[in-house]
Design a protein around this motif. Sequence first.
Motif, short mmCIF file in Angstrom:
data_model
loop_
_atom_site.label_atom_id
_atom_site.label_comp_id
_atom_site.label_asym_id
_atom_site.label_seq_id
_atom_site.Cartn_x
_atom_site.Cartn_y
_atom_site.Cartn_z
N LEU A 192 -2.35 -19.44 -15.25
CA LEU A 192 -3.75 -19.00 -15.27
C LEU A 192 -3.83 -19.90 -14.30
O LEU A 192 -4.70 -18.87 -13.37
N THR A 193 -3.23 -20.79 -13.00
CA THR A 193 -4.04 -21.02 -11.46
C THR A 193 -3.61 -18.96 -10.97
O THR A 193 -4.82 -19.05 -9.58
N LEU A 194 -2.93 -18.51 -10.89
CA LEU A 194 -2.37 -17.46 -10.76
C LEU A 194 -3.32 -16.18 -11.08
O LEU A 194 -4.39 -15.75 -9.80
N GLU A 195 -3.98 -16.50 -11.98
CA GLU A 195 -5.07 -16.17 -12.74
C GLU A 195 -6.38 -16.48 -12.12
O GLU A 195 -7.19 -15.22 -11.30
N VAL A 196 -6.88 -17.46 -11.59
CA VAL A 196 -7.75 -17.63 -11.43
C VAL A 196 -8.39 -17.81 -9.90
O VAL A 196 -9.03 -16.97 -9.18
N VAL A 197 -6.67 -18.08 -9.05
CA VAL A 197 -6.72 -17.36 -7.92
C VAL A 197 -7.37 -15.29 -7.22
O VAL A 197 -7.88 -15.10 -6.57
N GLU A 198 -6.03 -14.71 -8.21
CA GLU A 198 -6.53 -13.61 -8.06
C GLU A 198 -8.72 -13.23 -8.27
O GLU A 198 -8.76 -12.03 -7.09
N ILE A 220 -10.36 -15.22 -7.93
CA ILE A 220 -11.40 -15.80 -6.20
C ILE A 220 -11.63 -14.47 -5.32
O ILE A 220 -12.26 -14.63 -4.84
N GLY A 221 -10.10 -14.36 -5.28
CA GLY A 221 -10.35 -12.73 -4.35
C GLY A 221 -11.20 -12.49 -4.37
O GLY A 221 -11.30 -11.60 -3.55
N THR A 222 -11.06 -11.98 -5.71
CA THR A 222 -12.20 -10.31 -6.27
C THR A 222 -13.41 -10.56 -5.36
O THR A 222 -14.15 -9.99 -5.19
N VAL A 223 -14.32 -12.02 -5.76
CA VAL A 223 -15.17 -12.77 -5.65
C VAL A 223 -15.40 -12.46 -4.20
O VAL A 223 -16.50 -11.94 -3.63
N LEU A 236 -16.33 -25.44 -7.69
CA LEU A 236 -16.77 -24.69 -7.11
C LEU A 236 -16.49 -25.66 -5.68
O LEU A 236 -15.94 -25.91 -4.59
N ARG A 237 -17.50 -26.90 -5.51
CA ARG A 237 -18.01 -27.98 -4.94
C ARG A 237 -16.49 -28.46 -5.03
O ARG A 237 -15.96 -29.47 -3.95
N ARG A 238 -15.59 -29.46 -5.88
CA ARG A 238 -14.52 -29.82 -6.15
C ARG A 238 -13.58 -29.49 -5.43
O ARG A 238 -13.06 -30.07 -5.27
N MET A 239 -13.66 -27.42 -5.43
CA MET A 239 -12.22 -27.24 -5.37
C MET A 239 -12.39 -27.17 -3.00
O MET A 239 -11.10 -27.41 -2.82
#
Length: 148
Positions: free
Chosen positions: A9-15, A17-20, A135-138
């Motif tokens: 799940l973390t890998l998918e979220v990181v991917e 975010i990279g796409t965005v 996003l602010r928390r991140m």
Amino acid sequence: MSSRRTDPLTLEVVELIGTVVTRYHEEYEQAAAQHSLTGAQARVLGLLALEPTPMRRIARSLRCEPSNVTGIVDRLEARGLVERRPDPADRRVKIAAATEEGRATARRLREALDFAREPLAGLSEEERTALRDLLRRMLGQDAGPAGA
């Protein structure tokens, strides 16, 4: 090499975010080019449209050398989009400020960045607020008051 594995799940979220980020930068560059600006020039103009800013602070914001900012501001000034002024607090310091034409160009640039507008419009206000707060928390930023 670390033996610790990141969960799927973390890998998918990181991917995602990279796409965005990639899509945002591509559209930003295209919008800048429509105004005959480089991406860096458009970013400086966007900052200066918010408030007149000392050159060194622009460099810190963009994480680049002050000499790079000088060249960018020179080119924007030559086009009548930016002007240099002495800082009222310290006349030895030069601040850069967007001209009226510069502010109008920055506004048109912002309006041209619509890749996220349509997908975000499909989210409820509550979902957009939750996304903003996550996003602010991140980023380690305080979420601030509700609706801010």
